[in-house]
Design an enzyme around this catalytic site. Sequence first.
Site, PDB file in Angstrom:
ATOM      1  N   GLY A   1      55.879  35.866  35.627  1.00  0.00           N
ATOM      2  CA  GLY A   1      54.645  36.478  35.376  1.00  0.00           C
ATOM      3  C   GLY A   1      55.230  37.404  34.093  1.00  0.00           C
ATOM      4  O   GLY A   1      55.146  38.629  33.745  1.00  0.00           O
TER       5      GLY A   1
ATOM      6  N   TYR B   1      43.196  49.900  48.230  1.00  0.00           N
ATOM      7  CA  TYR B   1      45.143  49.571  48.244  1.00  0.00           C
ATOM      8  C   TYR B   1      45.431  49.339  49.361  1.00  0.00           C
ATOM      9  O   TYR B   1      45.693  48.185  50.068  1.00  0.00           O
ATOM     10  CB  TYR B   1      45.548  49.934  46.936  1.00  0.00           C
TER      11      TYR B   1
ATOM     12  N   LEU C   1      49.009  51.729  36.070  1.00  0.00           N
ATOM     13  CA  LEU C   1      49.068  52.245  34.733  1.00  0.00           C
ATOM     14  C   LEU C   1      47.612  50.645  34.534  1.00  0.00           C
ATOM     15  O   LEU C   1      46.825  50.052  35.384  1.00  0.00           O
ATOM     16  CB  LEU C   1      49.740  51.050  34.461  1.00  0.00           C
TER      17      LEU C   1
HETATM   18  P1  NAD Z   1      49.275  41.814  34.493  1.00  0.00           P
HETATM   19  O1  NAD Z   1      47.701  40.807  34.467  1.00  0.00           O
HETATM   20  O2  NAD Z   1      49.528  42.094  33.238  1.00  0.00           O
HETATM   21  O3  NAD Z   1      50.316  40.789  34.521  1.00  0.00           O
HETATM   22  C1  NAD Z   1      50.250  39.187  35.223  1.00  0.00           C
HETATM   23  C2  NAD Z   1      50.842  38.505  35.114  1.00  0.00           C
HETATM   24  O4  NAD Z   1      51.296  36.861  35.452  1.00  0.00           O
HETATM   25  C3  NAD Z   1      51.136  37.370  33.186  1.00  0.00           C
HETATM   26  O5  NAD Z   1      52.342  37.325  32.832  1.00  0.00           O
HETATM   27  C4  NAD Z   1      50.338  36.504  33.220  1.00  0.00           C
HETATM   28  O6  NAD Z   1      50.635  35.431  32.583  1.00  0.00           O
HETATM   29  C5  NAD Z   1      50.856  36.140  34.716  1.00  0.00           C
HETATM   30  N1  NAD Z   1      50.117  34.957  35.699  1.00  0.00           N
HETATM   31  C6  NAD Z   1      49.418  34.148  36.159  1.00  0.00           C
HETATM   32  N2  NAD Z   1      48.629  33.667  37.355  1.00  0.00           N
HETATM   33  C7  NAD Z   1      49.835  32.890  37.251  1.00  0.00           C
HETATM   34  C8  NAD Z   1      50.718  31.749  37.496  1.00  0.00           C
HETATM   35  N3  NAD Z   1      49.962  30.657  38.239  1.00  0.00           N
HETATM   36  N4  NAD Z   1      51.306  31.212  36.810  1.00  0.00           N
HETATM   37  C9  NAD Z   1      52.198  32.031  35.707  1.00  0.00           C
HETATM   38  N5  NAD Z   1      52.109  32.747  35.998  1.00  0.00           N
HETATM   39  C10 NAD Z   1      50.913  33.382  35.559  1.00  0.00           C
HETATM   40  O7  NAD Z   1      49.877  42.139  35.565  1.00  0.00           O
HETATM   41  P2  NAD Z   1      50.531  44.035  35.972  1.00  0.00           P
HETATM   42  O8  NAD Z   1      49.893  44.721  36.132  1.00  0.00           O
HETATM   43  O9  NAD Z   1      51.487  43.491  34.970  1.00  0.00           O
HETATM   44  O10 NAD Z   1      51.028  43.144  37.505  1.00  0.00           O
HETATM   45  C11 NAD Z   1      52.231  42.538  37.717  1.00  0.00           C
HETATM   46  C12 NAD Z   1      53.107  43.000  38.747  1.00  0.00           C
HETATM   47  O11 NAD Z   1      52.925  44.277  39.172  1.00  0.00           O
HETATM   48  C13 NAD Z   1      51.811  42.286  40.208  1.00  0.00           C
HETATM   49  O12 NAD Z   1      52.691  42.252  41.331  1.00  0.00           O
HETATM   50  C14 NAD Z   1      50.956  43.761  40.212  1.00  0.00           C
HETATM   51  O13 NAD Z   1      50.833  44.202  41.313  1.00  0.00           O
HETATM   52  C15 NAD Z   1      52.750  44.885  40.386  1.00  0.00           C
HETATM   53  N6  NAD Z   1      52.029  46.796  39.705  1.00  0.00           N
HETATM   54  C16 NAD Z   1      50.966  46.587  38.666  1.00  0.00           C
HETATM   55  C17 NAD Z   1      50.935  48.225  39.065  1.00  0.00           C
HETATM   56  C18 NAD Z   1      49.366  48.316  37.918  1.00  0.00           C
HETATM   57  O14 NAD Z   1      49.188  49.520  38.146  1.00  0.00           O
HETATM   58  N7  NAD Z   1      49.361  47.505  37.388  1.00  0.00           N
HETATM   59  C19 NAD Z   1      50.971  48.981  40.088  1.00  0.00           C
HETATM   60  C20 NAD Z   1      52.204  48.894  40.494  1.00  0.00           C
HETATM   61  C21 NAD Z   1      52.392  47.484  40.762  1.00  0.00           C
HETATM   62 NA    NA Z   2      53.359  41.027  34.420  1.00  0.00          NA
END
Ligand code: NAD
Ligand code: NA
Length: 397
Positions: free
Chosen positions: A47, A235, A274
């Site tokens: 990711g 959530y 975020l």
């Molecule tokens: P994002 O959508 O920006 O990033 C998701 C990533 O996953 C991307 O790189 C995408 O290409 C990749 N991806 C999705 N499906 C895929 C697949 N089948 N194969 C390979 N890659 C794949 O999301 P984010 O907000 O950065 O989330 C990342 C993690 O952080 C998640 O677990 C999310 O729950 C966690 N998180 C997010 C927040 C927030 O507020 N955004 C807060 C806490 C935790």
């Molecule tokens: Na990510």
Amino acid sequence: MVIKPRLKGGLALTNHPIGAKEFVKRQIDYVKSQDKYKGPKKVLIIGSSSGYGLATRISLAFGAGAETIGVAFEKGIEGKRTGSAGWWNTIAFDEAAEKEGLKYKNFIGDAFSFEMKDDVIKFIKEEFGGKIDLLIYSLASGVRTDPIDGVTYRSALKSTTKEITGPTINFEKETMEETTMGVATPEEIKSTIKVMGGEDWKLWIEALDKGGVLSEGFKTVAYSYLGPKVTYGIYKEGTIGAAKRDLEHTSDVLNDFLKEKYNGEAYVSLSKALMTKASAVIPIFPLYAALLYKVMKEKGIHEGTIQQKHRLLTQMVYGNHPVIDDERRLRPDNWEMREDVQAEVEALWDKITPENFKEISDYAGAREEFMQLNGFDFDNVDYDADLDLEELAKLRP
Ligand code: NAD
Ligand code: NA
């Protein structure tokens, strides 16, 4: 072609390749403005192309000199489609890494498949020095095909308690509107756990272990979210929360295994709220983020994606100041969860209306962050420029 932003609710339909470069550059500049740190040498990020995974990669590469393998699911230019944000972010990362002589490799495809795991392991063995020191698990996806039973599961953003109605921001219409989150069926809860729970993280660790590519002292961290009282309904007590608890349970299983065999560690890190591609489509969440930004900025403790991940890595995972709760979770969300912060967010939440939300919240800041995820709204990018899509289409992450 001139690329203009086009939105549909919380989804961006277009992305700006030159803006993506600026998006990545600003994160690199932040890391370079900070002290270098001693971290891992060889890292795999699942990711890696946007949000928290991308920020992690940037911190590790430009702050600790790590060589990185990124896995992401992204698309380039196809006909009139301008490519996904993560596609351009990755190309921008590659260019900057190349300039600094930092080794990197990208795998664009489905991280959930066995094929992807095999390809990555083969690369580690043959071209990456044979071992990795760190795996970051930062996937956010709405769908997963289980490679064992072949069934495709879809996650649901639903409640597990009762129907919930609450306000959210519509970035397309620039309005505050009511959203309703329905109650999930047991099937939907199960499917969401299948997609966003810990199963695939565990499959990665098992495959890497079997492949013999984990180093002594190997660490792995998966990203999760908990959130405060105002978002519990959507959530913590939602389908996504159920999946995150499964991820946390998996971290304990993996930690026992890694400790025993590699003197290693597995953690879940609860990150700050975020705006990212994933979070922008969660009901109620964008409005909560806009209020949170307002309060945290006023207190001088606001962090963007890169600041949050850089602090996690330098202070906690590779530093001497980890904030860990009694469930063994790393807590870089500690500033978001401060009592004074949440008390002020709750007070604003009670006052907010469709008429005043732009003044009461940091709507402008949240919207800017949302637009910048897709390469728009940078003051130093020329959005009237006519881009040569044919030339850009030749670039590959
Ligand atoms: P994002 O959508 O920006 O990033 C998701 C990533 O996953 C991307 O790189 C995408 O290409 C990749 N991806 C999705 N499906 C895929 C697949 N089948 N194969 C390979 N890659 C794949 O999301 P984010 O907000 O950065 O989330 C990342 C993690 O952080 C998640 O677990 C999310 O729950 C966690 N998180 C997010 C927040 C927030 O507020 N955004 C807060 C806490 C935790
Ligand atoms: Na990510």
